[in-house]
Design a protein around this motif. Sequence first.
Motif, short mmCIF file in Angstrom:
data_model
loop_
_atom_site.label_atom_id
_atom_site.label_comp_id
_atom_site.label_asym_id
_atom_site.label_seq_id
_atom_site.Cartn_x
_atom_site.Cartn_y
_atom_site.Cartn_z
N TYR A 1 -5.67 3.16 -7.08
CA TYR A 1 -6.24 1.99 -7.75
C TYR A 1 -5.97 0.71 -6.97
O TYR A 1 -6.80 -0.20 -6.93
N HIS A 2 -4.80 0.65 -6.36
CA HIS A 2 -4.48 -0.51 -5.52
C HIS A 2 -5.46 -0.61 -4.36
O HIS A 2 -5.99 -1.70 -4.06
N LEU A 3 -5.74 0.52 -3.69
CA LEU A 3 -6.69 0.51 -2.58
C LEU A 3 -8.09 0.14 -3.05
O LEU A 3 -8.82 -0.57 -2.36
N SER B 1 0.82 -1.21 0.00
CA SER B 1 0.00 0.00 0.00
C SER B 1 0.85 1.26 0.00
O SER B 1 0.43 2.30 -0.50
N SER B 2 2.06 1.18 0.57
CA SER B 2 2.91 2.37 0.67
C SER B 2 4.21 2.22 -0.11
O SER B 2 5.13 3.00 0.08
N LEU C 1 -0.39 -0.70 -13.91
CA LEU C 1 -1.70 -0.40 -13.33
C LEU C 1 -2.44 -1.69 -12.97
O LEU C 1 -2.94 -1.85 -11.84
N TRP C 2 -2.49 -2.64 -13.89
CA TRP C 2 -3.21 -3.88 -13.63
C TRP C 2 -2.50 -4.74 -12.58
O TRP C 2 -3.15 -5.44 -11.79
N GLN D 1 -2.74 -6.77 -7.22
CA GLN D 1 -2.08 -6.81 -5.92
C GLN D 1 -3.07 -6.50 -4.81
O GLN D 1 -2.99 -7.07 -3.71
N GLY D 2 -3.99 -5.60 -5.08
CA GLY D 2 -5.03 -5.30 -4.10
C GLY D 2 -5.86 -6.51 -3.77
O GLY D 2 -6.22 -6.74 -2.60
N VAL D 3 -6.17 -7.33 -4.77
CA VAL D 3 -6.91 -8.57 -4.54
C VAL D 3 -6.09 -9.50 -3.66
O VAL D 3 -6.62 -10.17 -2.76
#
Length: 565
Positions: free
Chosen positions: A117-119, A90-91, A166-167, A172-174
């Motif tokens: 977008y990650h969040l 996230s950071s 981007l994707w 990565q968020g998932v």
Amino acid sequence: MGLGILEPSAGGHVPGTSFMGAMGPKNNVGGYEGEQMDPKLKYDTSGPVPIVLVPQPSDDPNDPLNWSLVKRDCITAILCCVSVLASCLSSILASNTIYIAIHINENVNRVAALTGYHLCGVGASGLIIVATARVWGKRHLYVLGTVLLCITSIWAGAAQSYKSLLWARIIQGVAVCPFEALVNASVGDLYCVHQRGKRMAMTNFALFGGAFMTPVVVGKITTVMGWRWPFYFVGIFAGVCVPFVFFFCPETAYRRATQYNTDLSSNSQTHILPFNGRVTPAAMDFPDPIPVLSKEAGATPIENLDTDIPPPRATFLQSLALFNGRKTSDSLWKLILRPIVLIVHPAVFWGMLTQGALIGWSVMIGVVIAYIFMMAPVRFHEEQIGYMYTGAFLGAMLGFLLAGMLADWSTRVMTRWNKGVFEPEFRILLVLPQAITGITGVFLFGWAASKPETYGWALPDFFFGMEVMGMIIGAVAASLYIVDAHRSIAVEVFTTFLLFKNFFSYALTTGAFDWLMELGTWRLFWTMGIAQIAVCALSIPMYVWGKKNRRLMQRWDILRLCRLD
């Protein structure tokens, strides 16, 4: 009324309230002075004072509460290690956004939006992931999440275009979602009430503290090795964690018979059996003393439970199965909608703000650091901006230590003062140190950062650490209260927390620069500080009326009213 907590007008046992014992110290012959342990109940006798286990472990050797404490702590430690890797994503762009924009020849705002977008990826996947956890358990999601962490991190490091990066960030968020949403709930699966405090502090430190050490390390790695290597290192470490998660993290979700869930039982299901001669129903303010199924209700009393032969202990190979049966008969679609509906639940709304507000302010502080301290008169570069997060990491560490020390100790003291009766509202007392450190940090960071030419970088960094310290303590307080007071819906509630935290942070990142330009640093953080005072003040009615709210939510179940039960 016990210690300022108002009792519901209607009598009977309230879910979440538990009797944990009020026994004296051990005597010289191995017993306990003035007391005799109830043979119907199971206790933790590892300390000088025996504690009634809440919930009561069943006789099934596959019940996680029957596993050795070493095994349970090893599972928690492994999940914490992977959670650190998940949280750092996230950071991971906090200190090198401009560097990446230059090297991939992309607009700075578009590169900064990768974090947003990650969040969104974390939040959007939360509804599906947590619903499947309720149906089939958590193990398959932990394994899938760790594998995805490895794959997507390598992908992000190797990305040759903005679209590919981007994707990678979205997926990565998932991958991060199972750990953000489920690890705290696993603490509720693995431990009894009196064992959760330190472990919950550890999991929250892993989930949030790791994010503040990341910019310190990433700034140095980027300067020496380039921007791709932070992603590569996450992928390598995640790959190392995959076998540990697969081989040593069995399923923690367990369908325990209702009789044993003494923290979830209600008056319609239970009566209270006398514990000993000294503790009386009047002293406990209950109609009778430890929740067990009522004979009058046609159920079997606890001393006659498990008359059938318990199932055999699962073999190591059996424990490796990703699925071991459904954990609930509820509809998957209903489970997907539950976290959204629970926003109006008073305890969930309180916990959502208590945990999520300071997380949002931390995001805002990150934006201010990146803007103010890279400009005149300070003119830090990427590595130095990363070092600015040292104070935040130390604050997270201190928050973890303080929350770990206070969480279980304060509960034991309050329970003893309350004649052996545990109330989940005792956990809300942790908001007091959160308010002191968090509110002070927000206000004084804004004051010091508004004049960097006068106060330099050290003072804002110190107050950033104070704010993060409060953030960790608040996250522990909210998580413990939900697990202790509303454990039956804890998974859905943590999903609600996840949705609010990530979408709130995303909203703040999109407007941060505009607000900073319009209001200025001091006015912006003054407004945030006032908002944080209001959030912390909500803990007063939550403590006083929390038990009444538990009774109200039992009678007027929001999920049942919305036909999502």
